[in-house]
Design an enzyme around this catalytic site. Sequence first.
Site, PDB file in Angstrom:
ATOM      1  CG  HIS A 180      -0.727   1.691  -4.920  1.00 22.14           C
ATOM      2  ND1 HIS A 180      -2.011   2.773  -4.190  1.00 22.14           N
ATOM      3  CD2 HIS A 180      -0.417   2.542  -5.779  1.00 22.14           C
ATOM      4  CE1 HIS A 180      -3.003   2.982  -5.451  1.00 22.14           C
ATOM      5  NE2 HIS A 180      -1.929   2.850  -6.481  1.00 22.14           N
ATOM      6  CG  HIS A 201      -8.584   4.968  -6.346  1.00 21.40           C
ATOM      7  ND1 HIS A 201      -8.207   6.833  -6.720  1.00 21.40           N
ATOM      8  CD2 HIS A 201      -7.524   4.512  -6.811  1.00 21.40           C
ATOM      9  CE1 HIS A 201      -7.313   6.807  -6.387  1.00 21.40           C
ATOM     10  NE2 HIS A 201      -6.772   5.052  -6.160  1.00 21.40           N
ATOM     11  CG  HIS A 203      -9.329  -8.370 -17.626  1.00 22.21           C
ATOM     12  ND1 HIS A 203      -9.264  -8.586 -18.918  1.00 22.21           N
ATOM     13  CD2 HIS A 203     -10.584  -8.285 -17.664  1.00 22.21           C
ATOM     14  CE1 HIS A 203     -10.754  -8.945 -19.662  1.00 22.21           C
ATOM     15  NE2 HIS A 203     -11.705  -8.229 -18.126  1.00 22.21           N
ATOM     16  CG  HIS A 239     -18.253  -7.121 -17.047  1.00 17.08           C
ATOM     17  ND1 HIS A 239     -17.107  -6.169 -17.469  1.00 17.08           N
ATOM     18  CD2 HIS A 239     -16.961  -8.312 -16.668  1.00 17.08           C
ATOM     19  CE1 HIS A 239     -15.825  -5.875 -17.788  1.00 17.08           C
ATOM     20  NE2 HIS A 239     -15.400  -7.533 -17.176  1.00 17.08           N
ATOM     21  CD  GLU A 262      -2.708   1.530   0.899  1.00 22.90           C
ATOM     22  OE1 GLU A 262      -3.490   3.049   0.748  1.00 22.90           O
ATOM     23  OE2 GLU A 262      -2.605   0.586  -0.929  1.00 22.90           O
TER      24      GLU A 262
END
Length: 384
Positions: free
Chosen positions: A115, A177, A347, A289, A112
């Site tokens: 990032h 986000h 993906h 989806h 985290e």
Amino acid sequence: MDAAALVNLSPVVRVMLMGAVIALGPLSWIWLRHRQASGAQRLRALTLLTLFLTFDLVLFGAFTRLTDSGLGCPDWPGCYGSASPLGAHAPIAAAQQAMPTGPVTHSKAWIEMVHRYLATAVGVLILVLAVASTVERHRLRVSPAWAWLTLLWVCLQGAFGALTVTMKLFPAIVTMHLLGGLVLLALLRAQVVAYDTRVASVSEPLPLHPTTRTALLLVYALLWMQIALGGWVSTNYAVLACETFPTCQGGWWPHMNLSEGFTLWRALGMNAEGQPIDFAALTAIHYVHRLFAYVVLLALGWLAWRLWSAPATRHHARWLLALLWWQFATGMSNVVLDWPLLAAVGHTGGAAGLVLVLTGALLGTRTADDTVSASKFNVSRLTS
């Protein structure tokens, strides 16, 4: 942690300094490698490098989410009030001991915080681009508007990053986000197109047949809708609601709760009433989806065929076809291989790649006045 401790600004300067130090690496490399180049070439190189690093940041953000590291440091912008997990060793160890597989562990805290460091570094690079493009605007004859819009957007994206933590992975916030990161890529791609035009001395965008141009706009809109649906699947952890392909739960139309699945403002794993979300709602999120993916894949294939007919846009068609197959393969792998991390991150990368290709195609082309003028322009480009 209590609500008051979720936002602790005491380490903000140190986190920003860490981002600035990381940004010095790319800035120094550009300066050394392109010190003899023109201003436009240097700015183009820095924009390309920032675009590349932002693409990597989007992938690392997906990795952070998919490894359940989004709350590895449950406050913002630091980690338990420290600028790094090193200073938060004791509270992290206590949280990990209380819940060894929980959201707070040493490895998740580092994921985290790395990032956040990378996001801060990208923000510094975007700030440099905005200032440099403003200083050089008269000599380069390139408007700094895109650069300043990008800077504004990265600040907004940082705010969504903070809300992701403070609102405990609220699905709507996490999805926004994710979308914000891809919008940031599109804005940087727009800057690259502007500098390509300046450096290559291209006086106008490539003309496209009106039908092809309309197809490009339509597919671009469909792509963003599909990305939003994909983000909703990921942030609700609904990937494994259907574990077979092409059917779902043994049928072509499984039991679904569409209204609960697409209630947007609710906590993770809960419905609007605060009760655990129904599995049929997760099924609806996944299957919608998937069904929309068929539409988008067909639309991308059609657009690639249209772009292939014009030699000047054939490279866009090649990228679209490659990414189309990549998205199909990684999407199917997520279902039949039990959501492997590599396929899931890949993906997201494929979606980001499609945004880059279609943004470049959209901004680098225009509607031709007629088919003849488009043909003449393409011939002149090929023979020049």
